[in-house]
Each structure stands twice: as structure tokens, then as C-alpha cells.
Motif scaffolding. Structure first.
Motif, PDB file in Angstrom:
ATOM      1  N   THR A 278      54.382 -42.581  33.979  1.00 35.23           N
ATOM      2  CA  THR A 278      55.440 -42.631  32.974  1.00 35.23           C
ATOM      3  C   THR A 278      56.032 -41.243  32.747  1.00 35.23           C
ATOM      4  OG1 THR A 278      53.798 -42.337  31.213  1.00 35.23           O
ATOM      5  CG2 THR A 278      54.422 -44.603  31.778  1.00 35.23           C
ATOM      6  N   PRO A 279      57.295 -41.168  32.286  1.00 34.61           N
ATOM      7  CA  PRO A 279      57.869 -39.860  31.962  1.00 34.61           C
ATOM      8  C   PRO A 279      57.070 -39.180  30.858  1.00 34.61           C
ATOM      9  CG  PRO A 279      59.563 -41.564  32.034  1.00 34.61           C
ATOM     10  CD  PRO A 279      58.250 -42.274  32.072  1.00 34.61           C
ATOM     11  N   ALA A 280      56.885 -37.886  30.977  1.00 40.64           N
ATOM     12  CA  ALA A 280      56.210 -37.136  29.927  1.00 40.64           C
ATOM     13  C   ALA A 280      57.020 -37.212  28.641  1.00 40.64           C
ATOM     14  CB  ALA A 280      56.036 -35.683  30.353  1.00 40.64           C
ATOM     15  N   PRO A 281      56.362 -37.193  27.476  1.00 45.67           N
ATOM     16  CA  PRO A 281      57.105 -37.197  26.213  1.00 45.67           C
ATOM     17  C   PRO A 281      58.037 -35.994  26.114  1.00 45.67           C
ATOM     18  CG  PRO A 281      54.766 -37.595  25.856  1.00 45.67           C
ATOM     19  CD  PRO A 281      54.912 -37.176  27.284  1.00 45.67           C
ATOM     20  N   GLY A 282      59.117 -36.172  25.384  1.00 44.63           N
ATOM     21  CA  GLY A 282      60.086 -35.087  25.247  1.00 44.63           C
ATOM     22  C   GLY A 282      61.052 -35.071  26.407  1.00 44.63           C
ATOM     23  N   ASN A 283      61.432 -33.886  26.828  1.00 46.98           N
ATOM     24  CA  ASN A 283      62.396 -33.732  27.914  1.00 46.98           C
ATOM     25  C   ASN A 283      61.665 -33.682  29.247  1.00 46.98           C
ATOM     26  OD1 ASN A 283      64.465 -33.147  29.649  1.00 46.98           O
ATOM     27  ND2 ASN A 283      65.147 -31.305  28.594  1.00 46.98           N
ATOM     28  N   ASN A 284      61.404 -34.840  29.822  1.00 46.91           N
ATOM     29  CA  ASN A 284      60.630 -34.839  31.061  1.00 46.91           C
ATOM     30  C   ASN A 284      61.461 -34.345  32.244  1.00 46.91           C
ATOM     31  OD1 ASN A 284      62.098 -37.487  31.580  1.00 46.91           O
ATOM     32  ND2 ASN A 284      60.739 -37.448  33.349  1.00 46.91           N
ATOM     33  N   ARG A 285      62.769 -34.209  32.073  1.00 48.23           N
ATOM     34  CA  ARG A 285      63.615 -33.681  33.146  1.00 48.23           C
ATOM     35  C   ARG A 285      63.622 -32.159  33.188  1.00 48.23           C
ATOM     36  NH1 ARG A 285      64.305 -37.310  37.106  1.00 48.23           N
ATOM     37  NH2 ARG A 285      64.793 -39.361  36.249  1.00 48.23           N
ATOM     38  N   ASP A 286      63.153 -31.530  32.115  1.00 46.27           N
ATOM     39  CA  ASP A 286      63.015 -30.079  32.092  1.00 46.27           C
ATOM     40  C   ASP A 286      62.056 -29.726  30.964  1.00 46.27           C
ATOM     41  OD1 ASP A 286      63.161 -27.335  32.081  1.00 46.27           O
ATOM     42  OD2 ASP A 286      65.346 -27.225  32.123  1.00 46.27           O
ATOM     43  N   VAL A 287      60.805 -29.476  31.308  1.00 44.57           N
ATOM     44  CA  VAL A 287      59.778 -29.209  30.315  1.00 44.57           C
ATOM     45  C   VAL A 287      60.167 -28.068  29.394  1.00 44.57           C
ATOM     46  CG1 VAL A 287      57.403 -28.379  30.049  1.00 44.57           C
ATOM     47  CG2 VAL A 287      57.918 -30.192  31.693  1.00 44.57           C
ATOM     48  N   PHE A 288      60.917 -27.084  29.920  1.00 44.06           N
ATOM     49  CA  PHE A 288      61.323 -25.937  29.108  1.00 44.06           C
ATOM     50  C   PHE A 288      62.810 -25.991  28.750  1.00 44.06           C
ATOM     51  CE2 PHE A 288      57.662 -24.400  31.630  1.00 44.06           C
ATOM     52  CZ  PHE A 288      56.794 -24.158  30.573  1.00 44.06           C
ATOM     53  N   GLY A 289      63.378 -27.185  28.787  1.00 42.01           N
ATOM     54  CA  GLY A 289      64.803 -27.338  28.524  1.00 42.01           C
ATOM     55  C   GLY A 289      65.237 -26.890  27.151  1.00 42.01           C
ATOM     56  N   ALA A 290      64.335 -26.895  26.178  1.00 43.37           N
ATOM     57  CA  ALA A 290      64.685 -26.477  24.814  1.00 43.37           C
ATOM     58  C   ALA A 290      65.055 -24.999  24.741  1.00 43.37           C
ATOM     59  CB  ALA A 290      63.520 -26.767  23.868  1.00 43.37           C
ATOM     60  N   TYR A 291      64.754 -24.237  25.792  1.00 48.19           N
ATOM     61  CA  TYR A 291      64.989 -22.786  25.775  1.00 48.19           C
ATOM     62  C   TYR A 291      66.147 -22.370  26.674  1.00 48.19           C
ATOM     63  CZ  TYR A 291      60.344 -23.360  23.873  1.00 48.19           C
ATOM     64  OH  TYR A 291      59.273 -23.798  23.121  1.00 48.19           O
ATOM     65  N   LEU A 292      66.928 -23.337  27.148  1.00 46.79           N
ATOM     66  CA  LEU A 292      68.018 -23.046  28.080  1.00 46.79           C
ATOM     67  C   LEU A 292      69.082 -22.125  27.501  1.00 46.79           C
ATOM     68  CD1 LEU A 292      68.837 -26.308  30.074  1.00 46.79           C
ATOM     69  CD2 LEU A 292      68.671 -23.999  31.013  1.00 46.79           C
ATOM     70  N   ALA A 293      69.278 -22.177  26.199  1.00 44.82           N
ATOM     71  CA  ALA A 293      70.329 -21.356  25.579  1.00 44.82           C
ATOM     72  C   ALA A 293      70.048 -19.864  25.708  1.00 44.82           C
ATOM     73  CB  ALA A 293      70.491 -21.737  24.104  1.00 44.82           C
ATOM     74  N   ASP A 294      68.801 -19.505  25.957  1.00 45.35           N
ATOM     75  CA  ASP A 294      68.420 -18.101  26.138  1.00 45.35           C
ATOM     76  C   ASP A 294      67.829 -17.958  27.535  1.00 45.35           C
ATOM     77  OD1 ASP A 294      67.320 -15.569  26.186  1.00 45.35           O
ATOM     78  OD2 ASP A 294      66.437 -15.698  24.182  1.00 45.35           O
ATOM     79  N   PRO A 295      68.652 -17.623  28.538  1.00 46.03           N
ATOM     80  CA  PRO A 295      68.171 -17.552  29.924  1.00 46.03           C
ATOM     81  C   PRO A 295      66.980 -16.616  30.123  1.00 46.03           C
ATOM     82  CG  PRO A 295      70.560 -17.521  29.875  1.00 46.03           C
ATOM     83  CD  PRO A 295      70.106 -17.379  28.448  1.00 46.03           C
ATOM     84  N   ASP A 296      66.911 -15.523  29.353  1.00 40.82           N
ATOM     85  CA  ASP A 296      65.787 -14.592  29.498  1.00 40.82           C
ATOM     86  C   ASP A 296      64.485 -15.265  29.066  1.00 40.82           C
ATOM     87  OD1 ASP A 296      67.350 -12.547  30.477  1.00 40.82           O
ATOM     88  OD2 ASP A 296      67.638 -11.600  28.528  1.00 40.82           O
ATOM     89  N   ASP A 297      64.523 -15.916  27.916  1.00 43.14           N
ATOM     90  CA  ASP A 297      63.339 -16.613  27.424  1.00 43.14           C
ATOM     91  C   ASP A 297      62.960 -17.758  28.357  1.00 43.14           C
ATOM     92  OD1 ASP A 297      61.244 -17.358  25.756  1.00 43.14           O
ATOM     93  OD2 ASP A 297      62.518 -18.560  24.439  1.00 43.14           O
TER      94      ASP A 297
END
Length: 366
Positions: free
Chosen positions: A279-298
Motif C-alpha cells: 500500500t502507499p505509505a501514509p502522507g505524500n508517498n510520491r515524495d517522502v520529503f515533498g513538504a520541504y520542496l519550497a526550500d531547495p537547500d533544506d
């Protein structure tokens, strides 16, 4: 004195700040917390204690959370029984770090006299516990690692999902042997009515992929391939070594995980299948770190940390060590590799996103 660069690496050596960079592993454990409590609560204890074993525990806090639900469920349902907890992993695991967590402020041993904690040191591809002694067994984010390294001629591919022909068959043969071996030993160790819960990375059908399946982490491993290839082209890595380097792992589909349990007579006689699913992982399974995309360095630093935590020791031993003369040379190659990897994620961001599907296998011993 530092070891020779050709000295075998320990299983967690090079896992830089593993606990901090193991978010995906911790999520996998936490997702199954309720299920572990449910399974333990349904047991009919044989006594004289409740034995909980976590196979391939690792050194981080996920090892604590892998057993805590079973401990709490045992206390709630069977308060008269002491609990025996066994953490199992290879000799090179950072055991000091693990047991500091076990006995620390967030561990499960604080002030508890009715819990016995032990380590079983070895490989889960062999028998690690006495026969019929285990009530609840777990194995998280570990069973996908093969029992040995695999050397195949596969230019342009450093992991199983992009292999073809004889190279793919060689790795698959090892993977299915190992999965069956792991299950057979657990069948010996788990008592009648006890449970095995395996949670790891899985694969799902995808006709657009070269082999018809999309595997967890396909972006990550392709990013590793891009960086390794760039270093080979710059003369930093031996191209012949790279052409034969493959990560010794396999992320199974539901069908691949199920087939041995149904077609192998010994396994079919040993276990009832409670659940096998991907099953897909909970949250954003298409990008585990997708919540941090707005800050490319992070975003890039998080990918660097996560990948280095699980891949550093493998890359050092199999890709960087051949042909160098000192540990300093290996360190320099590792730093160069992860600097380039971080830059790739900083500039390409989600082109190499970490997609994640969870494979869950729950078996009951007959």
C-alpha cells in the motif's frame, strides 16, 4: 588506529546519524503500532513469559517503537507475565546507541523490573532463537537486504528494478532464496499461535517501468546512479567496478512475497497468512520529503542525510574502496559523492523524489 580500507565494513558503519535520518523507517513502525497491539492481545500465552523479538532492529529509536506496542499490549492483557524483549541484528550494529535508548528517558526500561532485555547477534538468515520460543516477532525495513553481496555485469544500473536478463535473474534467485530462508527460520522459532509481522519497502505493478513494476525509492537509486556515473566519467571511480556494482536488495511485490508461502510445502504447513499487501505509505508517498520542496537547500540536505544513512557503508565497501590506498581516500570519495548528490537534489529537486510503498506480511504459526 583506523582500519585498512579493505577491512570488511560493519553493518551500520558509515550510517551517518542514522536515528535522525530514519524518518521513513520510523513511519513504517508507527503505522503498524495498532496492529501489533491487536496481535499480542489475541495471543493465548504459553508462558512463563511473553517473548518479543525484533529482527534487524538497527541502532535507532525505531527499534524501541518496534517493541513498545507489544510490551504495552502484553501488560494490558497478561499482567501476570514478565516480558522478554530481544533485539536482533548483526555484530556491526551500534549496540551502545541502541541500549542507551532502551534505558534512556524515552525507552521502555525506565523503572521496569518485569522486562528482560537481551541482544541476539547474527543474521536473520539463520536460527537466532530457541525453537518455539517466540510469541511476537517483528522485522521492519530490513528483510529486503539480501544475505550477501551480488556481483553482476550490469552497466548503467545499480539496483534490481532496472536490471534485465541474466543479471536480473541472478539477483532475483538470491532474493527468493533469502526470503524463503528467513521465513523457515522464523517458522522454527515462533511458537504455535504466535505471530510474525514483516514491514518493509515494496513494489507495485507499473506498465511504464522496464520490468513492469514501480519499486519504492526508484528516484533515489537512479539519483545514486547519476552521481556514480559522473564520478566514473571524471576518473574518480573505476568504471569497471561501477558496471558490476548492484545494491544487494529486492523490494517485493505482493505476489512475489506471497508465492513462496503458498507454493513451498514447508512454509504453507507452517503459517496461516493473515495479510500480505502493498500500500502507499501514509502522507505524500510520491515524495517522502515533498513538504520541504519550497526550500531547495533544506530539501536537498534531507535527501543527502537519508540516503547517506542507509547507503554510505555499501558505497564505501563496494564502490569507493576498490583501487584506493587509504581510508582518507575513501572518506574523500564519500564526501565528493554526497556533495554531488546534494547538489543534484538542490537543482533537480523532485525529479528524483523518494516514492514509498509499504509491504506488509502478517503470518500466524500453525
Amino acid at each position: 588506529m583506523k582500519p585498512s580500507p579493505h577491512h570488511p565494513m560493519k553493518s551500520t558503519e558509515g550510517m551517518v546519524d542514522y536515528d535522525r535520518n530514519s524518518a521513513a523507517q520510523q513511519q513504517m513502525v508507527n503505522t503498524q503500532s495498532g496492529r501489533m497491539r491487536e496481535l499480542v492481545g489475541s495471543l493465548s500465552p504459553a508462558g512463563p513469559e511473553m517473548t518479543v523479538v525484533d529482527y534487524g532492529c538497527g541502532p535507532g529509536s525505531s527499534a524501541i517503537e518496534a517493541v513498545r506496542p507489544s510490551i504495552e499490549a502484553s501488560r494490558a492483557h497478561f499482567p501476570e507475565l514478565p516480558v522478554s524483549v530481544v533485539h536482533m541484528d548483526q555484530p556491526g550494529n551500534d549496540w551502545n546507541a541502541l541500549f542507551q535508548l532502551v534505558f534512556g528517558s524515552f525507552g521502555y526500561r525506565g523503572g521496569s523490573d518485569d522486562i528482560r532485555t537481551a541482544a541476539a547477534v547474527g543474521t536473520f538468515y539463520s536460527q537466532m532463537m530457541p525453537a518455539s520460543s517466540v510469541d511476537m516477532a517483528t522485522c521492519f525495513a530490513a528483510s529486503h537486504w539480501l544475505s550477501q553481496t551480488v556481483s553482476v555485469k550490469a552497466p548503467g544500473s545499480i539496483w534490481f528494478a532496472d536490471l534485465q536478463g541474466e543479471a536480473r535473474q541472478t539477483v532475483w534467485d538470491q532474493a527468493v532464496r533469502d526470503w524463503s530462508t528467513l521465513l523457515r527460520h522464523r517458522a522454527t522459532e515462533i511458537r504455535k499461535g504466535g505471530y510474525l509481522l514483516v514491514g518493509t519497502l515494496g513494489s507495485v505493478p507499473d506498465e511504464t517501468e522496464i520490468n513492469g513494476t514501480a519499486a519504492s525509492g526508484r528516484g533515489i537509486y537512479r539519483a545514486i546512479q547519476v552521481v556514480a556515473q559522473s564520478m566514473a566519467e571524471d576518473g574518480l571511480i573505476n568504471p569497471d567496478v561501477l558496471d558490476r556494482f548492484v545494491f544487494a536488495l529486492w523490494f517485493m511485490t505482493e505476489e512475489e512475497a506471497r508465492t513462496p508461502l503458498e507454493e513451498d510445502g514447508q512454509l504453507a504447513a507452517a503459517f496461516d497468512i493473515e495479510e500480505i499487501s502493498v500500500t502507499p505509505a501514509p502522507g505524500n508517498n510520491r515524495d517522502v520529503f515533498g513538504a520541504y520542496l519550497a526550500d531547495p537547500d533544506d530539501y536537498a540536505k534531507r535527501y543527502r542525510g537519508y540516503i547517506r544513512a542507509f547507503a554510505d557503508s555499501t558505497l564505501r565497501k563496494q564502490l569507493f574502496e576498490p583501487g584506493v590506498s587509504s581510508v582518507a581516500d575513501v572518506d574523500a570519495l564519500a564526501d565528493t559523492f554526497f556533495n554531488r548528490l546534494e547538489e543534484l537534489y538542490r537543482t533537480q529537486t523532485d525529479k528524483y523524489a523518494f516514492e514509498l510503498w509499504h509491504l506488509l506480511v502478517i503470518l500466524k504459526k500453525k
